[in-house]
Design an enzyme around this catalytic site. Structure first.
Site, PDB file in Angstrom:
ATOM      1  CG  HIS A 138      -1.911   0.987   1.233  1.00 26.09           C
ATOM      2  ND1 HIS A 138      -2.076   1.440  -0.125  1.00 26.09           N
ATOM      3  CD2 HIS A 138      -3.008   1.856   1.811  1.00 26.09           C
ATOM      4  CE1 HIS A 138      -3.241   2.454   0.923  1.00 26.09           C
ATOM      5  NE2 HIS A 138      -3.939   2.488   1.537  1.00 26.09           N
TER       6      HIS A 138
ATOM      7  CG  HIS B   1      -3.564   0.778  -8.514  1.00 23.03           C
ATOM      8  ND1 HIS B   1      -5.088   1.273  -7.987  1.00 23.03           N
ATOM      9  CD2 HIS B   1      -3.612   1.573  -7.916  1.00 23.03           C
ATOM     10  CE1 HIS B   1      -5.726   2.268  -7.322  1.00 23.03           C
ATOM     11  NE2 HIS B   1      -4.715   1.861  -7.126  1.00 23.03           N
TER      12      HIS B   1
ATOM     13  CG  ASP C  20       3.147   4.853  -4.249  1.00 24.54           C
ATOM     14  OD1 ASP C  20       2.699   4.979  -3.576  1.00 24.54           O
ATOM     15  OD2 ASP C  20       2.387   4.032  -3.700  1.00 24.54           O
TER      16      ASP C  20
HETATM   17  C1  LIG Z   1      -0.861  -2.971  -6.655  1.00 29.10           C
HETATM   18  C2  LIG Z   1      -1.193  -4.774  -6.300  1.00 29.10           C
HETATM   19  C3  LIG Z   1      -0.928  -5.475  -4.858  1.00 29.10           C
HETATM   20  C4  LIG Z   1      -2.467  -5.001  -6.925  1.00 29.10           C
HETATM   21  O1  LIG Z   1      -2.464  -6.550  -7.483  1.00 29.10           O
HETATM   22  P1  LIG Z   1      -4.168  -6.896  -7.694  1.00 29.10           P
HETATM   23  O2  LIG Z   1      -5.060  -6.151  -8.037  1.00 29.10           O
HETATM   24  O3  LIG Z   1      -3.919  -8.181  -6.724  1.00 29.10           O
HETATM   25  O4  LIG Z   1      -3.182  -8.239  -9.351  1.00 29.10           O
HETATM   26  P2  LIG Z   1      -2.741  -9.059  -9.797  1.00 29.10           P
HETATM   27  O5  LIG Z   1      -1.672  -9.466  -8.209  1.00 29.10           O
HETATM   28  O6  LIG Z   1      -3.633 -10.059  -8.979  1.00 29.10           O
HETATM   29  O7  LIG Z   1      -1.940  -8.885 -10.608  1.00 29.10           O
HETATM   30  C5  LIG Z   1      -2.671  -8.947 -12.003  1.00 29.10           C
HETATM   31  C6  LIG Z   1      -1.319 -10.169 -12.435  1.00 29.10           C
HETATM   32  O8  LIG Z   1      -0.520  -8.931 -12.691  1.00 29.10           O
HETATM   33  C7  LIG Z   1       0.508  -9.430 -12.306  1.00 29.10           C
HETATM   34  N1  LIG Z   1       1.774  -8.097 -11.386  1.00 29.10           N
HETATM   35  C8  LIG Z   1       0.527  -6.756 -11.016  1.00 29.10           C
HETATM   36  N2  LIG Z   1       1.182  -6.472 -10.083  1.00 29.10           N
HETATM   37  C9  LIG Z   1       2.629  -6.314 -10.859  1.00 29.10           C
HETATM   38  C10 LIG Z   1       3.817  -5.786 -11.498  1.00 29.10           C
HETATM   39  N3  LIG Z   1       3.793  -4.967  -9.681  1.00 29.10           N
HETATM   40  N4  LIG Z   1       5.291  -5.739 -11.490  1.00 29.10           N
HETATM   41  C11 LIG Z   1       4.570  -7.438 -11.758  1.00 29.10           C
HETATM   42  N5  LIG Z   1       3.618  -8.116 -12.099  1.00 29.10           N
HETATM   43  C12 LIG Z   1       2.690  -7.874 -11.671  1.00 29.10           C
HETATM   44  C13 LIG Z   1       0.292 -10.515 -11.421  1.00 29.10           C
HETATM   45  O9  LIG Z   1       1.385 -11.349 -10.499  1.00 29.10           O
HETATM   46  C14 LIG Z   1      -0.391 -10.974 -11.759  1.00 29.10           C
HETATM   47  O10 LIG Z   1      -0.297 -12.276 -12.992  1.00 29.10           O
HETATM   48  P3  LIG Z   1      -0.875 -13.359 -13.329  1.00 29.10           P
HETATM   49  O11 LIG Z   1      -2.303 -13.512 -13.632  1.00 29.10           O
HETATM   50  O12 LIG Z   1       0.476 -14.367 -14.162  1.00 29.10           O
HETATM   51  O13 LIG Z   1      -0.464 -13.720 -11.792  1.00 29.10           O
HETATM   52  C15 LIG Z   1      -0.301  -5.009  -7.535  1.00 29.10           C
HETATM   53  O14 LIG Z   1      -0.106  -4.757  -8.396  1.00 29.10           O
HETATM   54  C16 LIG Z   1       1.090  -4.643  -6.917  1.00 29.10           C
HETATM   55  O15 LIG Z   1       1.463  -5.440  -5.893  1.00 29.10           O
HETATM   56  N6  LIG Z   1       2.278  -3.673  -7.187  1.00 29.10           N
HETATM   57  C17 LIG Z   1       3.307  -3.461  -6.872  1.00 29.10           C
HETATM   58  C18 LIG Z   1       3.076  -2.846  -5.715  1.00 29.10           C
HETATM   59  C19 LIG Z   1       2.863  -1.442  -5.566  1.00 29.10           C
HETATM   60  O16 LIG Z   1       3.148  -0.712  -6.806  1.00 29.10           O
HETATM   61  N7  LIG Z   1       1.486  -1.058  -5.324  1.00 29.10           N
HETATM   62  C20 LIG Z   1       1.332   0.140  -5.078  1.00 29.10           C
HETATM   63  C21 LIG Z   1       0.062   1.051  -4.810  1.00 29.10           C
HETATM   64  S1  LIG Z   1      -0.827   2.245  -5.954  1.00 29.10           S
END
Ligand SMILES: CC(C)(COP(=O)(O)OP(=O)(O)OC[C@H]1O[C@@H](n2cnc3c(N)ncnc32)[C@H](O)[C@@H]1OP(=O)(O)O)[C@@H](O)C(=O)NCCC(=O)NCCS
Length: 436
Positions: free
Chosen positions: A274, A313, A369
């Protein structure tokens, strides 16, 4: 069960293939009420059907008029006003007023609001001693979380949450005091004396003064820096039902005082998925080190070895509108501070990722971010402070959502269901027999 022939148009007809029964479930605001599924059951003495939704990916937990997001189109509006216009033409305190009160202030309302916030920036001297009690290397976010929670003990009347005037007073106090607590957490980690608020300064200038003032009579921040920080606070001010807001609402639903509810929000924001993501972005950029290492890094991400921090996101499946505005703020800040060398790596990383099939297919774009850490670093903030800045910005949003929750007659104490997967009806054997 209802008569299928007489079903209203805005409804969902569900057939339970276990029993062959059909049910009409009303659709309102493009949702069905989860409790309506409860009527679908195998037998009268079994629990009704429920939904399973870890992480609330497709469940609305409230009605809210605070913030609108269209993640596909990359739209963010506070109380109907586009974030781009607010970032360019408003101030953080005006946005805070808007979020909490639902409409823009008149001149008189604005002046009263600014006056109230300005004159509540001081905290009780005991809070100072409390903050000083932390270890020298305490994470400022942990200190902020504890000190916001501690404020509930200074304002025991805050439990009177049904009184609108009382709620207003606590909201003013919290918006006013968060920068003081955040700045003192920063100074404590640096071993520097705490700087008291300067009520002659604007909200953001005063925050900068409490952070950076040393022996000067009055701290004069560069107006471009103060403006950029104000914009950053506006961009973080609310984001509908994100993890920390959900925490504030969930804890607030027990009718606890707002300081305790906001402390829960700070706790949620502390996590790397987050608010901690921008700190992780900087660590990642440093680790990559130079542009030549980017392809190997991207390969690692695609192989699932790690994540590209600052990308992706839950809601935005397009460029996060805040990331665009932050990129613009980067230029203003770097004009004063000089360019952060990591910017080049970030820009190249973004370029490559936006063209790569892995990211395109999953609709992964830069989020808020991705660039914010670069600005914060240029402003001399250590990475541990990034989330504190986020928390200060998010405070009006948490409070607006909390206030909405408290006045929403449909809300109940948050209490999700579970699908029990453990053992049942075991026979307990006392320790002396088990260990014999
Ligand atoms: C923000 C976040 C937690 C959202 O998660 P979510 O909605 O649960 O999305 P998911 O984890 O289901 O991701 C969907 C797919 O994209 C991939 N993915 C998502 N974010 C990714 C990232 N930053 N880098 C690489 N792959 C990513 C996942 O591995 C998943 O792949 P798959 O379908 O092959 O398994 C996630 O994108 C993330 O961890 N981002 C990095 C952390 C970040 O920047 N957070 C700040 C948010 S404001």
């Amino acid at each position: 069960m209802t008569d299928v022939a007489a079903k209203p148009t805005d409804s969902l007809t569900v057939r339970d293939n276990r029993t062959g029964k059909e049910y009409d479930i009303a659709i309102s605001d493009n949702t069905i009420a989860a409790k309506d599924l409860g009527q679908i059951r195998l037998t009268d003495d079994e629990p009704g059907l429920a939904t399973y939704d870890p992480g609330f990916v497709n469940t609305a937990s409230c009605r809210s008029a605070v913030t609108f997001i269209d993640g596909d189109k990359g739209i963010l509006e506070y109380r109907g006003y586009p974030i781009e216009q607010l970032a360019e033409k408003s101030t953080f305190l005006e946005v805070a007023y808007l979020l909490i009160n639902g409409e823009l202030p008149t001149k008189e309302q604005y002046e009263t609001w600014v006056h109230e916030i300005t004159y509540h920036t001081f905290v009780h001297e005991n809070v100072k001693e409390f903050v000083q009690g932390f270890r020298y290397d305490a994470h400022p976010m942990g200190m902020l979380m504890a000190s916001v929670g501690a404020l509930s003990t200074f304002y025991p009347d805050a439990v009177n949450i049904s009184d609108a005037e009382n709620r207003h007073m606590q909201m003013v106090r919290m918006i006013a005091k968060m920068p003081t607590l955040g700045a003192w957490a920063f100074r404590h980690a640096q071993g520097k004396p705490f700087v008291y608020p300067d009520n002659e300064l604007s909200y953001t200038e005063n925050f900068l003064s409490m952070l950076f003032r040393m022996s000067e009579q009055s701290y004069a921040a560069d107006p471009r820096i103060a403006k950029a920080l104000d914009v950053l606070l506006i961009l973080h001010a609310d984001h509908e039902q994100n993890c920390s807001t959900n925490a504030v609402r969930s804890v607030g639903s027990s009718q606890v005082d707002p300081y305790s509810a906001v402390a829960a929000g700070v706790a949620a924001l502390y996590g790397p998925l987050h608010g901690g993501a921008n700190e992780a972005v900087l660590r990642m950029l440093r680790r990559i080190g130079s542009k030549e290492n980017i392809p190997a890094f991207i390969e690692g991400v695609k192989n699932g070895e790690e994540k590209l921090m600052g990308f992706g996101h839950r809601v935005y499946k397009n460029y996060d509108p805040r990331a665009k505005l932050i990129k613009k703020a980067c230029d203003d800040v770097f004009e004063v501070t000089g360019v952060n060398p990591l910017l080049e790596i970030a820009q190249e990383l973004e370029k490559i990722a936006l063209e790569d099939e892995y990211f395109v297919k999953r609709r992964l774009y830069p989020n808020v971010d991705f660039y914010s850490g670069l600005i914060y670093e240029a402003l001399q903030f250590p990475p541990e402070m990034f989330t504190v800045l986020f928390a200060i910005g998010r405070t009006p949003g948490w409070l607006a959502q909390w206030n909405e929750l408290i006045t929403d007659k449909e809300q109940k104490i948050a209490r999700p269901k579970q699908i029990y997967t453990g053992d049942r009806q075991l026979t307990f054997v006392p320790a002396e027999e088990r260990w014999a």
